[in-house]
Write a protein that holds these residues in place. Structure first.
Motif, mmCIF file in Angstrom:
data_model
loop_
_atom_site.group_PDB
_atom_site.id
_atom_site.type_symbol
_atom_site.label_atom_id
_atom_site.label_comp_id
_atom_site.label_asym_id
_atom_site.label_seq_id
_atom_site.Cartn_x
_atom_site.Cartn_y
_atom_site.Cartn_z
ATOM 1 N N PHE A 49 0.839 -1.203 0.000
ATOM 2 C CA PHE A 49 0.000 0.000 0.000
ATOM 3 C C PHE A 49 0.875 1.255 0.000
ATOM 4 N N TYR A 50 1.893 1.262 0.822
ATOM 5 C CA TYR A 50 2.797 2.410 0.927
ATOM 6 C C TYR A 50 3.434 2.717 -0.433
ATOM 7 N N TRP A 51 3.994 1.683 -1.078
ATOM 8 C CA TRP A 51 4.705 1.902 -2.334
ATOM 9 C C TRP A 51 3.776 2.129 -3.530
ATOM 10 N N SER A 52 2.568 1.583 -3.492
ATOM 11 C CA SER A 52 1.672 1.730 -4.644
ATOM 12 C C SER A 52 0.719 2.916 -4.527
ATOM 13 N N GLN A 53 0.443 3.363 -3.312
ATOM 14 C CA GLN A 53 -0.526 4.442 -3.125
ATOM 15 C C GLN A 53 0.079 5.703 -2.506
ATOM 16 N N VAL A 54 0.794 5.557 -1.422
ATOM 17 C CA VAL A 54 1.298 6.719 -0.678
ATOM 18 C C VAL A 54 2.451 7.389 -1.407
ATOM 19 N N PHE A 61 2.786 15.170 -5.795
ATOM 20 C CA PHE A 61 2.628 16.452 -5.105
ATOM 21 C C PHE A 61 3.943 17.225 -5.093
ATOM 22 N N LEU A 62 5.033 16.552 -4.743
ATOM 23 C CA LEU A 62 6.343 17.205 -4.698
ATOM 24 C C LEU A 62 6.739 17.740 -6.072
ATOM 25 N N SER A 63 6.479 16.943 -7.110
ATOM 26 C CA SER A 63 6.815 17.364 -8.472
ATOM 27 C C SER A 63 6.018 18.593 -8.886
ATOM 28 N N GLU A 64 4.722 18.606 -8.580
ATOM 29 C CA GLU A 64 3.880 19.763 -8.908
ATOM 30 C C GLU A 64 4.300 20.998 -8.119
ATOM 31 N N ALA A 65 4.663 20.806 -6.856
ATOM 32 C CA ALA A 65 5.015 21.933 -5.990
ATOM 33 C C ALA A 65 6.358 22.556 -6.363
ATOM 34 N N THR A 66 7.275 21.746 -6.882
ATOM 35 C CA THR A 66 8.629 22.237 -7.138
ATOM 36 C C THR A 66 8.968 22.358 -8.613
ATOM 37 N N GLY A 67 8.186 21.710 -9.476
ATOM 38 C CA GLY A 67 8.505 21.707 -10.895
ATOM 39 C C GLY A 67 9.617 20.736 -11.245
ATOM 40 N N GLU A 73 12.149 6.398 -4.948
ATOM 41 C CA GLU A 73 13.215 6.293 -3.940
ATOM 42 C C GLU A 73 13.506 7.639 -3.288
ATOM 43 N N GLN A 74 13.547 8.699 -4.078
ATOM 44 C CA GLN A 74 13.781 10.031 -3.516
ATOM 45 C C GLN A 74 12.628 10.435 -2.591
ATOM 46 N N THR A 75 11.427 10.137 -3.016
ATOM 47 C CA THR A 75 10.256 10.465 -2.210
ATOM 48 C C THR A 75 10.269 9.675 -0.906
ATOM 49 N N HIS A 76 10.564 8.399 -0.994
ATOM 50 C CA HIS A 76 10.645 7.551 0.191
ATOM 51 C C HIS A 76 11.690 8.104 1.161
ATOM 52 N N TYR A 77 12.845 8.484 0.648
ATOM 53 C CA TYR A 77 13.914 9.049 1.470
ATOM 54 C C TYR A 77 13.423 10.321 2.174
ATOM 55 N N ALA A 78 12.767 11.199 1.429
ATOM 56 C CA ALA A 78 12.254 12.449 1.998
ATOM 57 C C ALA A 78 11.196 12.170 3.067
ATOM 58 N N LEU A 79 10.325 11.194 2.822
ATOM 59 C CA LEU A 79 9.289 10.843 3.799
ATOM 60 C C LEU A 79 9.902 10.298 5.083
ATOM 61 N N LYS A 80 10.904 9.439 4.951
ATOM 62 C CA LYS A 80 11.562 8.897 6.140
ATOM 63 C C LYS A 80 12.204 10.013 6.950
ATOM 64 N N CYS A 81 12.882 10.937 6.271
ATOM 65 C CA CYS A 81 13.518 12.059 6.977
ATOM 66 C C CYS A 81 12.475 12.899 7.702
ATOM 67 N N ALA A 82 11.389 13.203 7.009
ATOM 68 C CA ALA A 82 10.370 14.095 7.560
ATOM 69 C C ALA A 82 9.542 13.450 8.667
ATOM 70 N N VAL A 94 21.286 10.384 8.465
ATOM 71 C CA VAL A 94 20.764 9.233 7.727
ATOM 72 C C VAL A 94 19.353 8.974 8.239
ATOM 73 N N PRO A 95 18.372 8.848 7.318
ATOM 74 C CA PRO A 95 17.003 8.621 7.791
ATOM 75 C C PRO A 95 16.858 7.274 8.484
ATOM 76 N N ARG A 96 15.974 7.234 9.471
ATOM 77 C CA ARG A 96 15.689 5.974 10.152
ATOM 78 C C ARG A 96 14.977 5.034 9.191
ATOM 79 N N SER A 97 15.096 3.750 9.426
ATOM 80 C CA SER A 97 14.546 2.726 8.537
ATOM 81 C C SER A 97 13.050 2.527 8.755
ATOM 82 N N SER A 98 12.307 2.468 7.673
ATOM 83 C CA SER A 98 10.880 2.119 7.776
ATOM 84 C C SER A 98 10.712 0.607 7.808
ATOM 85 N N ALA A 99 11.703 -0.131 7.303
ATOM 86 C CA ALA A 99 11.625 -1.596 7.286
ATOM 87 C C ALA A 99 11.673 -2.171 8.695
#
Length: 120
Positions: A49-54, A61-67, A73-82, A94-99
């Protein structure tokens, strides 16, 4: 030593050979045992669900907001950091692991992401 056992009719049976060897070595001696149920990491359906929907929705959203284009992978990294935070290393944060998250922790992680996305 962590001794993984299966409880069978009121007795503990080691799962691994080294556990049995440990018990044989301490035969007749009193041992103090702390028992707890094993931790269950996130489920495959949670991860799917996380990888296919979230992640795709947030990447869009990030692409639209920043152009700029953001990969999954970049989005996942940013989500883990945030939403999970980071650990400091000599090379930088280094972001904490979601796994490594338990089922309940992963659910809370996804819920925080979705709540934040809904507020934007």
């Amino acid at each position: 030593m962590i001794l993984v056992c299966t409880a069978v009719k009121g007795t503990l049976r080691p799962v691994e050979p080294r556990g049995a060897a440990f018990l044989v070595k301490h035969e007749g001696k009193q041992l103090t045992i702390e028992a707890k149920a094993p931790r269950v990491n996130r489920t495959l359906s949670q991860n799917a669900f996380y990888w296919s929907q979230v992640v795709p929705v947030v990447a869009s959203f990030l692409s639209e907001a920043t152009g700029k284009f953001y990969t999954s992978e970049q989005t996942h990294y940013a989500l883990k950091c945030a939403f999970l935070g980071t650990d400091e290393t000599p090379l930088g944060p280094v972001p904490r692991s979601s796994a490594a998250l338990a089922v309940e922790e992963f659910s809370a992680y996804v819920e925080r992401i979705l709540a934040h996305a809904a507020s934007e």
